[in-house]
Design a protein around this motif. Sequence first.
Motif, short mmCIF file in Angstrom:
data_model
loop_
_atom_site.label_atom_id
_atom_site.label_comp_id
_atom_site.label_asym_id
_atom_site.label_seq_id
_atom_site.Cartn_x
_atom_site.Cartn_y
_atom_site.Cartn_z
N GLU A 133 44.62 45.28 58.58
CA GLU A 133 43.60 46.23 59.03
C GLU A 133 42.63 45.57 60.01
O GLU A 133 42.24 46.17 61.02
CB GLU A 133 42.83 46.80 57.84
CG GLU A 133 43.66 47.77 57.00
CD GLU A 133 43.00 48.10 55.67
OE1 GLU A 133 41.90 47.55 55.39
OE2 GLU A 133 43.59 48.88 54.89
N ASN A 136 44.56 44.90 63.24
CA ASN A 136 44.97 46.18 63.81
C ASN A 136 43.80 46.89 64.49
O ASN A 136 43.98 47.68 65.43
CB ASN A 136 45.56 47.08 62.73
CG ASN A 136 46.62 48.02 63.27
OD1 ASN A 136 47.11 47.84 64.38
ND2 ASN A 136 46.97 49.04 62.50
N HIS A 142 50.70 48.01 66.20
CA HIS A 142 51.15 47.08 65.17
C HIS A 142 52.49 47.53 64.63
O HIS A 142 52.71 48.72 64.40
CB HIS A 142 50.13 47.01 64.02
CG HIS A 142 50.62 46.24 62.84
ND1 HIS A 142 50.61 46.75 61.55
CD2 HIS A 142 51.17 45.00 62.75
CE1 HIS A 142 51.10 45.85 60.73
NE2 HIS A 142 51.46 44.77 61.43
N PHE A 400 51.58 42.32 66.71
CA PHE A 400 50.41 43.04 67.18
C PHE A 400 50.37 42.95 68.70
O PHE A 400 50.51 41.87 69.27
CB PHE A 400 49.13 42.43 66.60
CG PHE A 400 49.03 42.51 65.11
CD1 PHE A 400 48.31 43.52 64.48
CD2 PHE A 400 49.66 41.54 64.31
CE1 PHE A 400 48.21 43.58 63.10
CE2 PHE A 400 49.56 41.60 62.93
CZ PHE A 400 48.84 42.62 62.32
#
Length: 422
Positions: A133, A136, A142, A400
């Motif tokens: 999280e 991201n 992601h 990512f």
Amino acid sequence: MNYRFSELSVLEYANFENNHPQGNFVQSAEQKSLLEKRGENAALVGLKDDTGKVVAGALVTWAKVKLGNLFSIERGPLLDYSNEQLIKAFISGLTVFSKKRDGLFIRIRPNIAYAKYTERGKLIGDKNTTFVEKLNSLAAYHQLPQIGFSTSCEPEWQFVKDLTEVDPEHVVKSYNRQAKYHLNKNKQFCIKLRKIGRDELPAFKRITQQTADRLHYHDKSLDFYETLFDTYSKKAKFIFAEINFKEYSESIEKDLNDIQKKLTEIAGADYHNISDLSDFSASAKRHLSEGIKTETALQKRLQEAKKMHQEAKHDIVLVSVALFVIENQEVVYLYSGSDEKYEHLFAPYEIQDTMITEAVKERIPLYNFYGVSGKFDGSDGVLGFKTHFNGYTREMVGSFDFPVQKTKYYFYRLFKKILHRQ
């Protein structure tokens, strides 16, 4: 705290990577040299704080894709992910670095686990959602790992063994029953292991190619192995497992002579022809029966050994090979192969036990068996073998994306979506 992004010297970077807890061979200075020898673009970059100390670093590579260059960091960057300022400063610096080189976007695959699983696929602890999280929130896209083996990046599913609690004097006790059985049985074959020289790499390649052909996957080229050997030097360990048929036969003959001597002591030289056992004690009868069974088994093994020796036409035969890369943070089991004719000799177990024992003695905290498929339904034979040494499967946090040229990047993503690609 202020941070300055720059390229790092090989010495600066190597000192940082060698001592960083997330350090790994894919992010090593040697890997940069290896990639450049293959004609790839690569650089060592990082952040320094106000004192000039390196506090973040990465080996970054780049290659042409539609609309620009894709900048990639495999198993990095190496930094403290709890420090959001540090993450932002690194991504910002790398974005500027990439933009000067026609960068379209940056893709990173951190050396961080998302989840851990037992050999049956049961989740161990909680998933690392907090990390995902946090990163991201800074990234544009992601992707968690897909199930199955990947040829486009480093394995996103890995089987690893924590060595920090393994007793150096009783390493075998840390394995499961199957590994203990195979290692015990393997003692009879007199398998010898040795580190090989560069001139023996063609023989190494022959075995890995045979294995690749048998299991239907693509093997690396001889040039790849030679370049890795030259580049990683002492960090790379190419292992041969060999059987010496003369020594093996002599070992069986010795055991056979020993059991025959014991049988003679119990019942005389003509022990095979004894029909009346009434004069023998219960203990003697039992020893006689067990001894004759052992003798028969040894005679059969001796015949098989002589047949294998005759068919091989050589006294010493290569039965299995493996390549390991050794870092301060982990030992990675990278590539291997076995001669199908000698699979019953269990040489791969001997290789793994030797390397795990060596890692424990050197106080290397992790043994990385490397890639598995992420399937726990029994279809992954690679996972099946690796679980014999006890450990867990880790699912990495995935990739990512950080755009360098935002508009072009979103067009790129759209094209990928239309073409049904990630």
